[in-house]
Structure formats: structure tokens, C-alpha cells
Design a protein around this motif. Structure first.
Motif, short mmCIF file in Angstrom:
data_model
loop_
_atom_site.label_atom_id
_atom_site.label_comp_id
_atom_site.label_asym_id
_atom_site.label_seq_id
_atom_site.Cartn_x
_atom_site.Cartn_y
_atom_site.Cartn_z
N GLY A 1 0.77 -1.13 -0.09
CA GLY A 1 0.03 0.06 0.13
C GLY A 1 0.76 1.37 -0.05
N PHE A 2 1.93 1.35 0.40
CA PHE A 2 2.94 2.41 0.50
C PHE A 2 4.04 2.04 -0.96
CE2 PHE A 2 1.50 1.93 4.92
CZ PHE A 2 0.82 3.28 5.06
N SER A 3 4.32 3.51 -1.29
CA SER A 3 5.47 3.23 -2.13
C SER A 3 6.21 4.44 -2.18
CB SER A 3 4.88 3.39 -3.56
OG SER A 3 4.07 4.43 -3.88
N THR A 4 7.44 4.50 -2.71
CA THR A 4 8.33 5.65 -2.77
C THR A 4 8.69 6.64 -4.11
OG1 THR A 4 10.21 4.28 -2.90
CG2 THR A 4 9.74 4.73 -0.81
N GLU A 5 9.11 7.38 -4.05
CA GLU A 5 9.31 8.26 -5.32
C GLU A 5 10.41 9.07 -5.15
OE1 GLU A 5 7.29 11.94 -7.88
OE2 GLU A 5 6.12 10.14 -7.85
N GLU A 6 11.67 8.91 -5.78
CA GLU A 6 13.12 9.67 -5.42
C GLU A 6 13.18 10.81 -6.61
OE1 GLU A 6 16.37 6.44 -4.22
OE2 GLU A 6 15.62 6.13 -6.28
N ARG A 7 13.48 11.81 -5.94
CA ARG A 7 13.90 12.96 -6.67
C ARG A 7 15.22 13.59 -6.30
NH1 ARG A 7 10.51 13.51 -10.51
NH2 ARG A 7 8.52 12.37 -9.92
N ALA A 8 15.94 13.97 -7.43
CA ALA A 8 17.23 14.32 -7.47
C ALA A 8 18.15 13.15 -7.26
CB ALA A 8 17.54 15.25 -6.44
N ALA A 9 19.41 13.32 -7.61
CA ALA A 9 20.48 12.25 -7.50
C ALA A 9 20.71 11.68 -6.08
CB ALA A 9 21.73 12.42 -8.28
N PRO A 10 20.81 10.33 -5.83
CA PRO A 10 21.23 9.87 -4.32
C PRO A 10 22.56 10.63 -4.03
CG PRO A 10 20.26 8.23 -5.51
CD PRO A 10 20.33 9.42 -6.43
N GLU B 1 20.35 17.57 -2.83
CA GLU B 1 18.86 17.98 -3.32
C GLU B 1 18.27 16.49 -3.13
OE1 GLU B 1 21.41 20.94 -4.96
OE2 GLU B 1 21.63 18.65 -4.90
N TYR B 2 18.62 15.60 -2.94
CA TYR B 2 17.97 14.19 -2.84
C TYR B 2 17.04 14.08 -1.81
CZ TYR B 2 17.52 9.02 -2.39
OH TYR B 2 17.01 7.98 -2.29
N ARG B 3 15.88 13.56 -2.44
CA ARG B 3 14.58 13.33 -1.40
C ARG B 3 13.97 12.39 -1.85
NH1 ARG B 3 17.01 17.17 0.33
NH2 ARG B 3 16.30 19.00 1.59
N VAL B 4 13.29 11.42 -0.70
CA VAL B 4 12.60 10.16 -1.04
C VAL B 4 11.12 10.55 -0.52
CG1 VAL B 4 12.21 7.97 -0.91
CG2 VAL B 4 14.40 8.71 -1.05
N PHE B 5 10.03 10.80 -1.57
CA PHE B 5 8.67 10.97 -0.88
C PHE B 5 7.92 9.73 -0.93
CE2 PHE B 5 10.19 15.02 -2.94
CZ PHE B 5 9.76 16.15 -2.11
#
Length: 311
Positions: free
Chosen positions: A3-12, A16-20
Motif C-alpha cells: 500500500g505504500f510506495s516511494t518516489e525519488e527526486r534528484a540524485a542520491p 537535493e536528494y529526497r525520497v517522497f
């Protein structure tokens, strides 16, 4: 947990890297405020921040709207834990129990110190190496009372309920019996992990002895009560972002469109590190999308930019 998932933004491994985090409908949520503390009867949710054996110090960004996972920064530099001989990185899956908060204004009767202003930490000892941002159900087994630079920093010991051996673990003594040396290694790791950075060794209450399951659950419940006061604005959050999409009694609750607007702004460049500002046009869009009876708004600092938050 499904039921939960992740979406990565910017480079690890970048500033700026974030995991929403997203819910089962694909809507953006806060892993701090919107994921329930309980996954099932006697089972707690855990937000995995750092997979076992890795070194990047990832954490829930408590001061960012929606509280995505980011890499911790100290003096402008990304933080990594050293490989403390004989260990490699973190020696468990490391993360936090959602809807908990160690209140920096509350003096803990067990440690004599106030909380560290974060969700309560979890060390998951199962066999699987989890993924960053993964949401799992855990069985609580015990707890360690660490004192980090004068702040209370509880460390919950737990095991993934889906672990093949989970049925064999029901209290802290089972860890001592089935994983000899693991708890001693845990104390050693937490005692010394900041020493390579020039910091002194950490200290512990109870002579560094682990307390049992019942004691641990009582501590978790108390941090859940502190979180409730935080998210309902009954206590001073000291910069914590309480934006959420599910807590009905919270004045910080917003609708899914407002939550999406935060991520859209991140993606579209409406938030930039160069200007250190969100565009005036996007401020109006956000305020329009947040359907709440509020008297004021403020611009709060991220790690490297600003954003609108309700107060």
C-alpha cells in the motif's frame, strides 16, 4: 507493508536528494505524520531510513513539508557513518516509528535528559536488507536508552514480522539467546560511531542494559502522545513541519492536491537553491490548494530553500 510506495527526486548522495512517500492511491503523504503508528495488533510500522550495511546517514526530514527522507548534512557536508572495525556501516536496518516524537521540551524521568526532537529510532534485526523508504511491520523486542550529546535518544530493537524467524523472537532475551553478541555489538556501535568525527563516546542510561518489550512499548506510547500534542499544535514544534493529509484534528492537515503541489514545485523548479525562495506565483497556488481556516502563513527554511507552511 503493501500500500505504500516511494518516489525519488534528484540524485542520491546529493544535497537535493529526497525520497517522497505515497499511499495506496498514489497520493503523496508524510512518513512522519500520515503512516499509522500501528500496522496491526501488537505490530508497529517502521519507516526504513538506512538499509543494513550502508553508510549514508539518511533520515526523515522533520523540518521539510511532507517530511521526505533526505541525507543528513553537517556544516554543509553530507553525512556518512564510518566503518567501525569490525562493522560495515549500519549493522541493522535503521529507521523510525511514525507518529512518534521525542519532545525536546520533555525531561525523560529515566535518563534525566530531554528528547532529541525526532521520531523514535528503530534497529530492525531480521535477515532481509530492506530498501530506503520501505514501510515494514515490526515486532518490538526491547529498547536501549542512549544519551547523545545530552539528549535522550531511545533505540528500539525490533524484528520484521515477515522475517522467517520472527515467531522465535518475542522479547529481548530471545535476541540474547538466538543472536549472541548482537546486542553487545549494538551498544559498542552506538557508543563509538561518532568518535571518527571527533566527537566523544555516547553514554547510556541503565548502565547500557537493554530494557524488555513491555518497557519499550510504554516508551513508544509516550512518544506517540508527544507526537499527538505536536501535530495538534498543543506544544511548540520548534521548527518541525507538521503538514499532513490524514490527521483530522490537526490544524496542519491539507488535501492531496496541496501535497502534490509541494512535490510538483520540487520537480518543476519553482523551488530553487539559487534564489533561496519559492516563486510568488506558486505561493498563491499553494495557499489556494490548502483548504483550511487559518489566520496566517509563514515561509520556513528548508536545508537550502524556503517554503510556505501553515502556522
Amino acid at each position: 507493508m503493501s500500500g505504500f510506495s516511494t518516489e525519488e527526486r534528484a540524485a542520491p548522495f546529493s544535497l537535493e536528494y529526497r525520497v517522497f512517500l505515497k499511499n495506496e492511491k498514489g497520493q503523496y503523504i508524510s512518513p512522519f505524520h500520515d503512516i499509522p503508528i500501528y500496522a496491526d495488533k501488537d505490530v508497529f510500522h517502521m519507516v526504513v531510513e538506512v538499509p543494513r550495511w550502508s553508510n549514508a546517514k539518511m533520515e526523515i526530514a522533520t523540518k521539510d513539508p511532507l517530511n521526505p527522507i533526505k541525507q543528513d548534512v553537517k556544516k554543509g557536508k553530507l553525512r556518512y557513518v564510518a566503518n567501525l572495525f569490525p562493522y560495515k556501516g549500519y549493522i541493522w536496518n535503521y529507521g523510525a516509528i511514525p507518529q512518534t516524537w521525542e519532545d525536546p521540551g520533555h525531561n525523560d524521568k529515566h535518563t534525566g535528559c530531554c528528547g532529541d526532537n525526532d521520531p523514535i529510532d528503530v534497529c530492525e534485526i531480521g535477515s532481509k536488507v530492506c530498501a530506503r523508504g520501505e514501510i515494514i511491520g515490526v515486532k518490538v523486542l526491547g529498547i536501549l536508552a542512549m544519551i547523545d550529546e545530552g539528549e535522550t535518544d531511545w533505540k528500539v530493537i525490533a524484528i520484521n514480522v515477515d522475517d522467517p524467524d520472527a515467531a522465535n523472537y518475542n522479547d529481548i532475551n530471545d535476541v540474547k539467546r538466538l543472536k549472541p553478541g548482537y546486542l553487545e555489538a549494538t551498544v559498542d556501535w552506538f557508543r563509538r560511531y561518532k568518535v571518527p568525527d571527533g566527537k566523544p563516546e555516547n553514554e547510556f542510561a541503565f548502565n547500557a542494559e537493554f530494557k524488555d518489550k513491555d518497557f519499550a512499548i510504554d516508551i513508544i506510547k509516550s512518544t506517540h502522545d508527544h507526537w499527538k500534542a505536536l501535530v495538534t499544535k498543543k506544544t511548540n514544534g520548534k521548527g518541525i513541519s507538521c503538514m499532513n493529509t490524514t490527521v483530522s484534528e490537526s490544524p496542519f492537515k491539507c488535501d492531496p492536491d496541496a501535497a502534490r503541489a509541494i512535490v510538483d514545485a520540487w520537480i518543476s523548479g519553482s523551488i530553487t537553491r539559487k534564489t533561496n525562495e519559492i516563486s510568488p506565483e506558486y505561493k498563491l497556488i499553494l495557499l489556494h490548494r490548502i483548504h483550511l481556516d487559518v489566520l496566517d502563513v509563514k515561509v520556513v527554511a528548508f536545508q537550502s530553500f524556503k517554503f510556505v507552511e501553515l502556522i
